[in-house]
Design a protein around this motif. Structure first.
Motif, PDB file in Angstrom:
ATOM      1  N   PRO A  54      59.817 -54.349  32.174  1.00 20.24           N
ATOM      2  CA  PRO A  54      60.485 -55.590  31.753  1.00 20.24           C
ATOM      3  C   PRO A  54      61.852 -55.760  32.183  1.00 20.24           C
ATOM      4  CG  PRO A  54      60.471 -53.960  30.254  1.00 20.24           C
ATOM      5  CD  PRO A  54      59.765 -53.181  31.206  1.00 20.24           C
ATOM      6  N   ASP A  55      62.793 -54.837  32.655  1.00 16.93           N
ATOM      7  CA  ASP A  55      63.979 -55.025  33.117  1.00 16.93           C
ATOM      8  C   ASP A  55      63.966 -55.226  34.552  1.00 16.93           C
ATOM      9  OD1 ASP A  55      65.089 -54.331  30.562  1.00 16.93           O
ATOM     10  OD2 ASP A  55      64.928 -52.214  31.052  1.00 16.93           O
ATOM     11  N   SER A  56      63.125 -54.747  35.338  1.00 20.24           N
ATOM     12  CA  SER A  56      63.190 -55.316  36.673  1.00 20.24           C
ATOM     13  C   SER A  56      62.384 -56.086  37.429  1.00 20.24           C
ATOM     14  CB  SER A  56      63.315 -53.898  37.553  1.00 20.24           C
ATOM     15  OG  SER A  56      61.953 -53.184  37.588  1.00 20.24           O
ATOM     16  N   GLY A  57      61.286 -56.193  36.647  1.00 16.15           N
ATOM     17  CA  GLY A  57      60.114 -56.948  37.090  1.00 16.15           C
ATOM     18  C   GLY A  57      59.265 -56.275  37.969  1.00 16.15           C
ATOM     19  N   GLU A  58      59.254 -54.966  38.303  1.00 15.85           N
ATOM     20  CA  GLU A  58      58.521 -54.361  39.296  1.00 15.85           C
ATOM     21  C   GLU A  58      57.183 -53.847  38.387  1.00 15.85           C
ATOM     22  OE1 GLU A  58      58.796 -49.816  41.243  1.00 15.85           O
ATOM     23  OE2 GLU A  58      60.401 -50.467  39.862  1.00 15.85           O
ATOM     24  N   ARG A  59      56.309 -53.931  39.393  1.00 15.29           N
ATOM     25  CA  ARG A  59      54.892 -53.518  38.918  1.00 15.29           C
ATOM     26  C   ARG A  59      54.908 -51.848  39.284  1.00 15.29           C
ATOM     27  NH1 ARG A  59      51.862 -54.688  34.845  1.00 15.29           N
ATOM     28  NH2 ARG A  59      49.689 -54.016  35.253  1.00 15.29           N
ATOM     29  N   VAL A  60      54.808 -51.152  38.317  1.00 12.97           N
ATOM     30  CA  VAL A  60      54.692 -49.753  38.164  1.00 12.97           C
ATOM     31  C   VAL A  60      53.544 -49.098  38.220  1.00 12.97           C
ATOM     32  CG1 VAL A  60      55.779 -47.935  37.315  1.00 12.97           C
ATOM     33  CG2 VAL A  60      57.172 -49.876  37.395  1.00 12.97           C
ATOM     34  N   SER A  61      53.382 -47.871  39.067  1.00 16.91           N
ATOM     35  CA  SER A  61      51.983 -47.169  39.021  1.00 16.91           C
ATOM     36  C   SER A  61      52.625 -45.672  39.160  1.00 16.91           C
ATOM     37  CB  SER A  61      50.979 -47.244  40.285  1.00 16.91           C
ATOM     38  OG  SER A  61      50.247 -46.573  40.138  1.00 16.91           O
ATOM     39  N   TYR A  62      52.163 -44.913  37.836  1.00 15.03           N
ATOM     40  CA  TYR A  62      52.287 -43.486  38.101  1.00 15.03           C
ATOM     41  C   TYR A  62      51.175 -42.740  38.149  1.00 15.03           C
ATOM     42  CZ  TYR A  62      57.456 -43.920  36.718  1.00 15.03           C
ATOM     43  OH  TYR A  62      58.611 -44.143  36.853  1.00 15.03           O
ATOM     44  N   LEU A  63      50.141 -43.320  38.777  1.00 14.63           N
ATOM     45  CA  LEU A  63      48.585 -42.670  38.915  1.00 14.63           C
ATOM     46  C   LEU A  63      49.053 -41.469  39.545  1.00 14.63           C
ATOM     47  CD1 LEU A  63      45.575 -42.538  38.661  1.00 14.63           C
ATOM     48  CD2 LEU A  63      45.754 -43.698  40.878  1.00 14.63           C
ATOM     49  N   GLU A  64      48.550 -40.156  38.691  1.00 10.47           N
ATOM     50  CA  GLU A  64      48.954 -38.851  39.366  1.00 10.47           C
ATOM     51  C   GLU A  64      47.272 -38.359  39.648  1.00 10.47           C
ATOM     52  OE1 GLU A  64      49.235 -35.856  40.833  1.00 10.47           O
ATOM     53  OE2 GLU A  64      51.514 -36.693  40.355  1.00 10.47           O
ATOM     54  N   PRO A  65      47.162 -38.282  40.851  1.00 14.45           N
ATOM     55  CA  PRO A  65      45.658 -37.755  41.259  1.00 14.45           C
ATOM     56  C   PRO A  65      45.377 -36.371  41.112  1.00 14.45           C
ATOM     57  CG  PRO A  65      47.227 -37.846  43.213  1.00 14.45           C
ATOM     58  CD  PRO A  65      48.056 -38.515  42.073  1.00 14.45           C
ATOM     59  N   ARG A  66      46.507 -35.535  40.931  1.00  9.35           N
ATOM     60  CA  ARG A  66      46.183 -34.087  40.403  1.00  9.35           C
ATOM     61  C   ARG A  66      45.538 -33.829  39.096  1.00  9.35           C
ATOM     62  NH1 ARG A  66      52.008 -31.959  42.274  1.00  9.35           N
ATOM     63  NH2 ARG A  66      52.583 -33.972  41.501  1.00  9.35           N
ATOM     64  N   ILE A  67      45.839 -34.981  38.281  1.00  8.63           N
ATOM     65  CA  ILE A  67      45.333 -35.050  36.802  1.00  8.63           C
ATOM     66  C   ILE A  67      43.963 -35.605  36.796  1.00  8.63           C
ATOM     67  CG2 ILE A  67      45.610 -36.094  34.423  1.00  8.63           C
ATOM     68  CD1 ILE A  67      48.670 -35.989  35.092  1.00  8.63           C
ATOM     69  N   LYS A  68      42.927 -34.729  36.301  1.00 10.95           N
ATOM     70  CA  LYS A  68      41.641 -35.103  36.632  1.00 10.95           C
ATOM     71  C   LYS A  68      40.731 -35.637  35.192  1.00 10.95           C
ATOM     72  CE  LYS A  68      41.335 -33.822  40.875  1.00 10.95           C
ATOM     73  NZ  LYS A  68      42.376 -32.922  40.931  1.00 10.95           N
ATOM     74  N   GLU A  69      41.440 -35.392  34.096  1.00  8.19           N
ATOM     75  CA  GLU A  69      40.965 -35.681  32.835  1.00  8.19           C
ATOM     76  C   GLU A  69      42.080 -36.229  32.054  1.00  8.19           C
ATOM     77  OE1 GLU A  69      37.897 -35.888  31.794  1.00  8.19           O
ATOM     78  OE2 GLU A  69      37.125 -35.082  33.449  1.00  8.19           O
ATOM     79  N   GLY A  70      41.996 -37.066  30.783  1.00  4.86           N
ATOM     80  CA  GLY A  70      42.729 -37.173  29.993  1.00  4.86           C
ATOM     81  C   GLY A  70      42.383 -36.949  28.363  1.00  4.86           C
ATOM     82  N   ILE A  71      43.116 -36.888  27.508  1.00  6.15           N
ATOM     83  CA  ILE A  71      42.863 -37.014  26.032  1.00  6.15           C
ATOM     84  C   ILE A  71      43.807 -37.828  25.477  1.00  6.15           C
ATOM     85  CG2 ILE A  71      42.781 -35.779  23.919  1.00  6.15           C
ATOM     86  CD1 ILE A  71      40.836 -34.759  25.766  1.00  6.15           C
ATOM     87  N   LEU A  72      43.477 -39.232  24.932  1.00  3.79           N
ATOM     88  CA  LEU A  72      44.494 -40.289  24.201  1.00  3.79           C
ATOM     89  C   LEU A  72      44.256 -39.943  22.564  1.00  3.79           C
ATOM     90  CD1 LEU A  72      43.670 -43.056  26.998  1.00  3.79           C
ATOM     91  CD2 LEU A  72      45.370 -40.938  27.004  1.00  3.79           C
ATOM     92  N   PHE A  73      45.343 -39.355  22.061  1.00  2.00           N
ATOM     93  CA  PHE A  73      45.352 -39.631  20.623  1.00  2.00           C
ATOM     94  C   PHE A  73      46.201 -40.783  20.183  1.00  2.00           C
ATOM     95  CE2 PHE A  73      45.518 -35.027  21.747  1.00  2.00           C
ATOM     96  CZ  PHE A  73      44.222 -34.635  20.918  1.00  2.00           C
ATOM     97  N   ALA A  74      45.507 -41.698  19.502  1.00  3.73           N
ATOM     98  CA  ALA A  74      46.082 -42.979  18.779  1.00  3.73           C
ATOM     99  C   ALA A  74      47.093 -43.567  19.986  1.00  3.73           C
ATOM    100  CB  ALA A  74      46.936 -42.625  17.532  1.00  3.73           C
ATOM    101  N   ALA A  75      46.393 -43.684  21.074  1.00  2.00           N
ATOM    102  CA  ALA A  75      47.354 -44.325  22.304  1.00  2.00           C
ATOM    103  C   ALA A  75      47.306 -45.858  22.009  1.00  2.00           C
ATOM    104  CB  ALA A  75      46.745 -43.826  23.694  1.00  2.00           C
ATOM    105  N   PRO A  76      48.348 -46.546  22.693  1.00  2.00           N
ATOM    106  CA  PRO A  76      48.649 -47.860  22.402  1.00  2.00           C
ATOM    107  C   PRO A  76      47.532 -48.715  23.206  1.00  2.00           C
ATOM    108  CG  PRO A  76      50.676 -47.098  23.055  1.00  2.00           C
ATOM    109  CD  PRO A  76      49.600 -45.851  23.300  1.00  2.00           C
ATOM    110  N   GLY A  77      46.998 -49.896  22.556  1.00  2.00           N
ATOM    111  CA  GLY A  77      46.129 -50.852  23.290  1.00  2.00           C
ATOM    112  C   GLY A  77      46.729 -51.874  23.998  1.00  2.00           C
TER     113      GLY A  77
END
Length: 333
Positions: free
Chosen positions: A173-196
C-alpha cells in the motif's frame, strides 16, 4: 466427491508407526539459533524442535501470530502443536518475526511496523536459504533434514505470511508495487485462522490496520494447503462477513485445498499458541480437546502428503470428524 490425499509411499527410519507412538515419541528443542541478516534491525532468532530419532525428516516453518504476549508471539510459542508435530516426525522451525511484542522497542523507528508483513515472508526465505547452517547449529540434527519436503504453517497474521509464501499476491500500500513471495521450495501449507478476502469486505473498525490485506489475491495461491478455522471465530473488528471469512483461502484459491472447521472454536483454536495462555482464557477459547485434535489432524495431513504414512489422514479424519463426538468437519477439493 473429495479427492483422496495420497503420495508415493516412503519409509523413514524412526518415524512413528501409529498414533500412539506419534504421541509419545521423544523430541528435542533448541534455541536460540541466531542468524545475522544484513539490514535487519535485529538478528533473526529461531527455535528448532525435532524428533530424537529418524532421518530424511520433513520441515515445517511456523509463523507466529501478532498477539499481545511477549513469548507466545515469538519462537517460544505454539508448543502444544509443535511438540506433537515433532513427535510425528517433523522438524519445526519457529522464527521470532519483527512483529513480535518482545521486539516492540523497534517499532517506532523501523519501516514496516507493526505488521512487518514483508519482513515476515523474507524471514522464512532466509531460513530456507540457510538450512545447512541451521542443521549444523542444532545438536544431533546435522544431515537429518529433507530439503524436498517443506511445509509452511501460520496462525492469524502468521497465516497471512503462509498465504503469500504459498503464492497469494498482494500490493504494497505504500509503494503500489505488486508483490509475490511465492516460494517454490515450500510444497504444503497449514493455515490457522488466516485472513480472508480484502476489498470492501474489510469494513470493520480495525480494517485500516491491515491495509496490505485489502489487496490480497488468492487466485495465484496454487500450492496445496489445509485451512483450519473455528466456527465461532467472528472477525467483526475487520469484517461483517463472520466466521466464513476464514474459509476464503479454501474457497477462493485454486488447486488442492482442504478445510477443517472446528466446532465451537474461536480465533485461538482452543489455545494452540501456548499452554494456559491468558489470551485463550480471556476470549473463552481455551479447549484442550480442540488443541489435541488440531495437532493430530494437521500432523496426519502432512504425514500423508509427504508420503510418511498414507493412511494417517484417513484414520485421523475418521476418528475426529465422524460420529456424535466429532470435533469438526472436513471438506476437500
Amino acid at each position: 466427491m473429495p479427492a483422496p490425499i495420497t503420495s508415493p509411499a516412503r519409509q523413514t527410519a524412526g518415524a512413528p508407526a501409529g498414533e500412539t507412538a506419534a504421541e509419545s515419541a521423544p523430541s528435542l528443542s533448541y534455541s536460540p539459533v541466531v542468524l545475522q541478516v544484513p539490514g535487519r534491525p535485529a538478528d533473526l532468532t529461531l527455535r528448532v524442535t525435532a524428533p530424537v530419532a529418524g532421518d530424511d525428516l520433513p520441515v515445517i516453518l511456523l509463523s507466529h501470530g501478532h498477539g499481545g504476549s511477549l513469548s507466545l508471539s515469538s519462537e517460544d510459542g505454539y508448543m502444544p502443536i509443535v511438540q506433537r508435530w515433532a513427535a510425528a516426525g517433523f522438524v519445526v522451525i519457529q522464527p521470532t518475526h519483527l512483529s513480535s511484542r518482545r521486539l516492540s522497542h523497534l517499532w517506532e523507528t523501523t519501516p514496516g511496523a507493526p505488521l512487518f508483513w514483508r519482513s515476515r515472508a523474507e524471514d522464512m526465505i532466509h531460513i530456507l536459504d540457510r538450512l545447512d547452517e541451521v542443521e549444523k547449529t542444532v545438536p544431533l540434527l546435522d544431515g537429518r533434514l529433507s530439503r524436498e519436503d517443506v511445509a509452511v504453517a501460520g496462525h492469524s497474521l502468521g497465516g497471512a505470511t503462509a498465504e503469500v509464501l504459498l503464492g497469494a499476491g498482494i500490493t504494497d500500500p505504500d509503494s503500489g508495487e505488486r508483490v509475490s513471495y511465492l516460494e517454490p521450495r515450500i510444497k504444503e501449507g497449514i493455515l490457522f485462522a488466516a485472513p480472508g478476502r480484502g476489498g470492501d469486505t474489510l469494513n470493520g473498525p480495525m480494517a485500516d490496520q491491515v491495509r496490505p490485506f485489502r489487496t490480497i489475491d488468492f487466485s495465484t495461491m496454487t500450492q496445496p494447503a489445509l485451512v483450519v478455522a473455528g466456527d465461532q471465530d467472528d472477525p467483526q473488528h475487520f469484517t461483517d462477513m463472520g466466521p466464513a471469512w476464514y474459509h476464503d483461502p479454501y474457497h477462493l484459491a485454486p488447486g488442492a485445498k482442504t478445510l477443517f472447521t472446528v466446532f465451537g472454536a474461536g480465533h485461538l483454536l482452543g489455545g494452540i499458541q501456548g499452554y494456559d495462555a491468558a489470551e485463550s482464557a480471556q476470549l473463552s477459547d481455551e479447549n484442550p480437546v480442540h488443541v489435541a485434535a488440531i495437532a493430530q489432524l494437521t500432523a496426519a495431513y502432512l504425514r500423508a502428503r509427504f508420503g510418511r504414512d498414507e493412511g494417517a489422514w484417513q484414520r485421523a479424519r475418521s476418528e475426529l470428524t465422524t460420529g456424535p463426538d466429532a470435533v469438526g468437519r472436513v471438506e476437500t477439493k
